[in-house]
Design a protein around this motif. Structure first.
Motif, PDB file in Angstrom:
ATOM      1  N   LEU A   9       1.455  -1.210  -0.116  1.00 41.62           N
ATOM      2  CA  LEU A   9      -0.148   0.539   0.411  1.00 41.62           C
ATOM      3  C   LEU A   9       0.886   1.586   0.162  1.00 41.62           C
ATOM      4  N   VAL A  54      -6.873  -6.977   2.194  1.00 35.30           N
ATOM      5  CA  VAL A  54      -6.372  -5.671   2.704  1.00 35.30           C
ATOM      6  C   VAL A  54      -7.951  -5.273   4.070  1.00 35.30           C
ATOM      7  N   THR A  58      -6.586  -4.192   7.451  1.00 33.74           N
ATOM      8  CA  THR A  58      -6.261  -2.827   8.477  1.00 33.74           C
ATOM      9  C   THR A  58      -7.458  -1.493   7.821  1.00 33.74           C
TER      10      THR A  58
END
Length: 161
Positions: A9, A54, A58
């Motif tokens: 990222l 993801v 996160t």
């Protein structure tokens, strides 16, 4: 064998490009730094797994996969096949687990990261600090991230000047 989808990222800041690292916290394993991602579920597309992993790890949503991934879907007679070009592909040929993975460079929507049962300590690191940490203390990263960082940091020097 494990098959994984992982993300580097990236975001632009005043100090240049930053990437997100997180602490991996799995039972009976040392806590190490890694990039978000994980196992692709049975019959899940690689891209769907990337978005899901993801978000799970996160709390952030991917809004752009960087580069031309050349995604093509083929369906016929009850089968569907996804073809694409990731940023990086790996296979462990020796180590603690047998795994294959697909790595993508991504941007995420702005927002706060969230902690879950397997990851915490999310931090955005500029490339200079990330490279210095990797060169001086590679053991703070899990073995997969070490291999990926070796490739990624060399790629950055050639392609993102």
């Amino acid at each position: 064998m494990y098959v994984n989808a992982r993300a580097i990222l990236e975001r632009q800041s005043e100090s240049g490009i930053e990437v997100l690292v997180q602490v991996r916290d799995k039972p009976n394993q040392p806590q190490t730094l890694e990039f978000p991602g994980g196992r692709i579920e049975e019959f899940e597309s690689i891209i769907d797994a990337l978005y899901r992993e993801v978000l799970e790890e996160t709390g952030l949503k991917i809004n752009v996969i960087k580069g031309d991934i050349n995604q093509q879907l083929y369906s016929n007679s009850g089968i569907s096949i996804e073809g694409l070009t990731p940023f990086f592909v790996y296979q462990t040929v020796k180590g603690p687990v047998d795994s294959i993975g697909f790595i993508f460079r991504c941007e995420v929507e702005e927002g706060e990261t969230t902690i879950n049962e397997e990851s915490f300590g999310h931090q955005w690191m500029n490339l200079k600090d990330l490279e210095e940490l990797f060169q001086n203390t590679p053991h703070v990263f899990d073995f997969l991230t070490q291999g990926l960082l070796s490739y990624y940091l060399d790629w950055v020097k050639v392609n993102l000047k």
